[in-house]
Scaffold this motif. Structure first.
Motif, short mmCIF file in Angstrom:
data_model
loop_
_atom_site.label_atom_id
_atom_site.label_comp_id
_atom_site.label_asym_id
_atom_site.label_seq_id
_atom_site.Cartn_x
_atom_site.Cartn_y
_atom_site.Cartn_z
N SER A 178 0.71 6.72 -6.94
CA SER A 178 1.27 5.62 -6.15
C SER A 178 2.41 4.97 -6.90
O SER A 178 2.48 5.00 -8.13
CB SER A 178 0.19 4.58 -5.85
OG SER A 178 -0.29 4.02 -7.05
N SER A 179 3.31 4.34 -6.13
CA SER A 179 4.45 3.61 -6.69
C SER A 179 5.31 4.56 -7.52
O SER A 179 5.77 5.57 -7.02
CB SER A 179 3.95 2.39 -7.49
OG SER A 179 5.00 1.51 -7.77
N SER A 203 3.01 4.80 -1.33
CA SER A 203 3.84 3.62 -1.63
C SER A 203 4.91 3.96 -2.67
O SER A 203 5.04 3.30 -3.70
CB SER A 203 2.97 2.46 -2.13
OG SER A 203 2.16 1.94 -1.12
N THR A 204 5.68 4.98 -2.39
CA THR A 204 6.64 5.51 -3.35
C THR A 204 7.73 4.49 -3.66
O THR A 204 8.36 3.94 -2.74
CB THR A 204 7.25 6.81 -2.80
OG1 THR A 204 6.18 7.68 -2.40
CG2 THR A 204 8.09 7.49 -3.86
N HIS A 205 7.99 4.28 -4.95
CA HIS A 205 8.89 3.20 -5.36
C HIS A 205 10.35 3.68 -5.39
O HIS A 205 10.97 3.82 -6.45
CB HIS A 205 8.48 2.65 -6.71
CG HIS A 205 9.19 1.38 -7.09
ND1 HIS A 205 9.17 0.26 -6.29
CD2 HIS A 205 9.98 1.08 -8.15
CE1 HIS A 205 9.90 -0.69 -6.86
NE2 HIS A 205 10.41 -0.22 -7.98
N ARG A 250 3.57 4.36 3.23
CA ARG A 250 3.95 3.04 2.74
C ARG A 250 3.28 1.99 3.60
O ARG A 250 2.89 2.24 4.74
CB ARG A 250 5.47 2.83 2.79
CG ARG A 250 6.06 2.87 4.19
CD ARG A 250 7.55 2.55 4.20
NE ARG A 250 8.11 2.62 5.55
CZ ARG A 250 8.10 1.63 6.42
NH1 ARG A 250 7.55 0.46 6.08
NH2 ARG A 250 8.64 1.76 7.62
N LEU A 255 5.55 -5.46 -2.22
CA LEU A 255 6.61 -4.57 -2.68
C LEU A 255 6.94 -3.49 -1.66
O LEU A 255 8.10 -3.03 -1.56
CB LEU A 255 6.20 -3.94 -4.02
CG LEU A 255 7.29 -3.30 -4.87
CD1 LEU A 255 8.39 -4.30 -5.21
CD2 LEU A 255 6.68 -2.74 -6.15
N ASP A 256 5.95 -3.07 -0.89
CA ASP A 256 6.20 -2.03 0.10
C ASP A 256 7.19 -2.47 1.18
O ASP A 256 7.76 -1.62 1.88
CB ASP A 256 4.89 -1.61 0.77
CG ASP A 256 4.09 -0.64 -0.08
OD1 ASP A 256 4.21 -0.69 -1.32
OD2 ASP A 256 3.31 0.15 0.48
N TYR A 259 10.67 -0.75 1.21
CA TYR A 259 10.75 0.72 1.21
C TYR A 259 11.23 1.34 2.51
O TYR A 259 11.56 2.52 2.55
CB TYR A 259 9.37 1.31 0.88
CG TYR A 259 8.85 0.99 -0.50
CD1 TYR A 259 9.66 0.47 -1.50
CD2 TYR A 259 7.51 1.22 -0.81
CE1 TYR A 259 9.18 0.18 -2.76
CE2 TYR A 259 7.01 0.95 -2.07
CZ TYR A 259 7.85 0.42 -3.04
OH TYR A 259 7.35 0.14 -4.29
N HIS A 290 1.09 -3.50 -1.69
CA HIS A 290 1.35 -2.57 -2.79
C HIS A 290 0.30 -2.81 -3.87
O HIS A 290 0.56 -3.45 -4.89
CB HIS A 290 2.77 -2.82 -3.33
CG HIS A 290 3.25 -1.77 -4.29
ND1 HIS A 290 3.97 -0.68 -3.87
CD2 HIS A 290 3.13 -1.66 -5.63
CE1 HIS A 290 4.29 0.06 -4.92
NE2 HIS A 290 3.78 -0.51 -6.00
#
Length: 312
Positions: A178-179, A203-205, A250, A255-256, A259, A290
């Motif tokens: 994640s992230s 939830s790719t950053h 996501r 934080l999400d 995105y 997130h």
């Protein structure tokens, strides 16, 4: 999960010692610890191996799911934020219901160099020079992701395949995080498509940074240039469609919330490269934040996509 009794392994070449399953929840399998595992490519780190229910009583071989940020996966008492993914509970239940192929799960702990280990080197190379300098300054130096992936592929995977009953082929080896762990999972599929048959990117950053840019025009310009770099990397470095599985998701809170535009444009680039819904999935979970609690709540979804049961 409450704390397990754990077996300790002395080093990279050691074979696993017997470890006890939790007496109050024997159906959840058991954990084996490989503490402070040494590497020629990265700093030492703890590795936790989850063996599924029935492993010790059978001679079956199992697919393997490698997961980053291993301290957050199985035991809330070890997680820095006090919440875990509940990987063992999810996998045990899905496997018992026949919804997935039952995997061994390898949780790879992170180190203080996590950001540098997880940021893909191919993105850094694709950035304009001024952006590359900014990112390296924020992250404390050059990307260490190639070394981290060499640890996984050249050192950790041979140990796991030698010490446990695994199905070592590409189609039975997946990776997920994640992230920033989502970024390095995607990069693993790009860098080692012969090793990893699937990547789960939760939830790719994509933004890399969200601070230090207070002017809306500066933020828009940064996002536009960064998205161009990401889409170029995706088109150039993803393996050809048809043999691998790639999962993104996501939320839309915390934080999400940053995105959406990145993900939609990257999804379009992937689909334009020929990836079809049976091999590529990108989902939105409204209201999801997130954090580990949100990832725990939807973990069934990537697991069933990455590890579908074999056809009867």
């Amino acid at each position: 999960m409450r704390l397990h009794r754990r077996a300790l392994l002395a080093g990279l070449s050691a074979l696993p010692l017997a470890s006890a399953a939790r007496a109050d929840a024997p159906t959840e399998g058991r954990l084996v610890e490989h503490p402070a595992m040494a590497s020629a490519h990265v700093q030492p780190r703890d590795v936790t191996v989850w063996l599924p229910p029935g492993y010790d009583a059978s001679d079956s071989a199992y697919p393997v799911l490698y997961m980053h940020d291993g301290q957050n996966l199985f035991d809330a008492g070890r997680a820095p934020y006090g919440a875990e993914w509940g990987v063992d509970e999810h996998v045990a239940r899905l496997a018992a219901n026949g919804q997935i192929r039952t995997p061994i799960v390898v949780g790879v702990g992170n180190t203080p160099l996590r950001l540098r280990e997880y940021i893909p080197a191919n993105l850094i190379r694709a950035l304009p020079e001024d952006m590359r300098a900014d990112v390296q300054a924020i992250y404390g130096g050059e990307s260490l992701s190639d070394g981290y992936l060499r640890f996984l592929v050249e050192e950790l995977k041979p140990l796991i395949d030698g010490a446990y009953r695994t199905r070592p082929g590409r189609d039975d080896t997946a990776i997920m995080g994640s992230s920033m762990g989502g970024l390095i999972s995607m990069y693993a599929l790009m860098r080692h498509p012969e090793v990893f048959g699937g990547a789960g990117c939760v939830s790719t950053h994509w933004p890399i940074r969200i601070d230090q840019l207070t002017d809306p025009a500066d933020l828009d310009a940064w996002r536009e240039r960064l998205t161009a770099a990401w889409t170029g990397v995706v088109r150039a470095d993803l393996p050809p469609p048809g043999r691998h599985r790639l999962y993104f998701d996501r939320g839309d809170e915390t934080l999400d919330a940053f995105y959406a535009e990145f993900q939609s444009r990257i999804d379009a680039a992937i689909r334009s490269s020929g990836w079809t819904p049976d091999r590529f999935r990108s989902l939105v979970f409204p209201g999801a934040e997130h954090n580990e609690t949100s990832w725990n709540a939807r973990l069934d979804v990537p697991l069933t996509f990455l590890l579908p049961p074999l056809p009867r």
